[in-house]
Write a protein that holds these residues in place. Structure first.
Motif, short mmCIF file in Angstrom:
data_model
loop_
_atom_site.label_atom_id
_atom_site.label_comp_id
_atom_site.label_asym_id
_atom_site.label_seq_id
_atom_site.Cartn_x
_atom_site.Cartn_y
_atom_site.Cartn_z
N VAL A 1 0.64 -0.74 -0.09
CA VAL A 1 0.05 0.12 0.01
C VAL A 1 0.69 0.68 -0.09
O VAL A 1 1.62 1.19 1.00
CB VAL A 1 -0.87 0.08 1.79
N MET A 2 0.32 2.30 -0.79
CA MET A 2 1.20 3.42 -1.11
C MET A 2 0.54 4.07 0.04
O MET A 2 -0.54 4.14 -0.06
CB MET A 2 1.77 3.83 -2.38
N ASP B 1 4.49 -3.84 7.99
CA ASP B 1 6.01 -3.78 7.76
C ASP B 1 6.50 -4.04 6.47
O ASP B 1 5.11 -4.33 5.82
CB ASP B 1 7.00 -5.50 8.36
N GLN B 2 7.10 -3.12 6.10
CA GLN B 2 7.47 -3.46 4.51
C GLN B 2 9.17 -2.32 4.41
O GLN B 2 9.03 -1.06 4.46
CB GLN B 2 6.22 -2.86 3.26
N LEU C 1 6.15 -2.89 15.23
CA LEU C 1 7.72 -3.51 15.41
C LEU C 1 7.54 -4.68 16.10
O LEU C 1 8.40 -5.70 16.50
CB LEU C 1 7.18 -3.29 17.91
N GLY C 2 7.01 -5.83 15.15
CA GLY C 2 6.83 -6.84 15.06
C GLY C 2 5.93 -6.99 14.81
O GLY C 2 4.92 -6.70 14.40
N SER C 3 5.23 -9.05 14.00
CA SER C 3 4.46 -9.51 13.32
C SER C 3 3.24 -9.68 14.36
O SER C 3 1.86 -9.68 13.67
CB SER C 3 4.89 -10.74 12.95
N MET D 1 3.80 0.46 2.42
CA MET D 1 4.00 -0.72 3.54
C MET D 1 2.69 -1.84 2.98
O MET D 1 2.52 -2.00 2.11
CB MET D 1 3.44 0.54 4.97
N TRP D 2 2.94 -2.70 4.19
CA TRP D 2 1.93 -3.78 4.23
C TRP D 2 1.39 -4.31 5.65
O TRP D 2 1.92 -3.68 6.59
CB TRP D 2 1.81 -4.95 3.69
#
Length: 104
Positions: A4-5, A27-28, A60-62, A91-92
């Motif tokens: 995504v932008m 995250d991305q 900060l993490g999954s 990003m995602w």
């Protein structure tokens, strides 16, 4: 949400008074934060803007989560729009939810 932008628009949902957007596992590349803007979808007119939330925790993490909250919304259809993505241009998020109940 994948790759995504800035400028991405979510689906619409009906709501009144309170909306919360929940991003989990963001995250991305080098992204570290994202601005999420709330809009009311106004047919045949300019959409109404209700401000932004700057989300960082989900990066900060999954399993990490960020919450964007908006209060005192009039009854309408709403959507969020992705603004600035800090540290990268995309990003995602592993999971995205909208909560329309303030009683949780």
């Amino acid at each position: 949400m994948t790759n995504v932008m800035a400028g991405f628009e979510s689906r619409r949902w009906a709501d009144t008074d309170y909306s919360e957007v929940v991003f989990e596992g963001c995250d991305q590349g080098y992204a570290t934060a994202v601005d999420v803007h709330m809009w009311a979808d106004i047919p045949w007119a300019y959409d109404d803007y209700y401000g932004k939330n700057h989300l960082t925790g989900c990066f900060l993490g999954s399993e990490s989560v960020s919450y964007g909250k908006w209060y005192n919304l009039p009854g309408n259809d709403y959507y969020f729009k992705i603004g600035t993505i800090t540290g990268d241009n995309q990003m995602w998020a592993r999971k995205v939810e909208v909560d329309t109940t303030a009683a949780d």
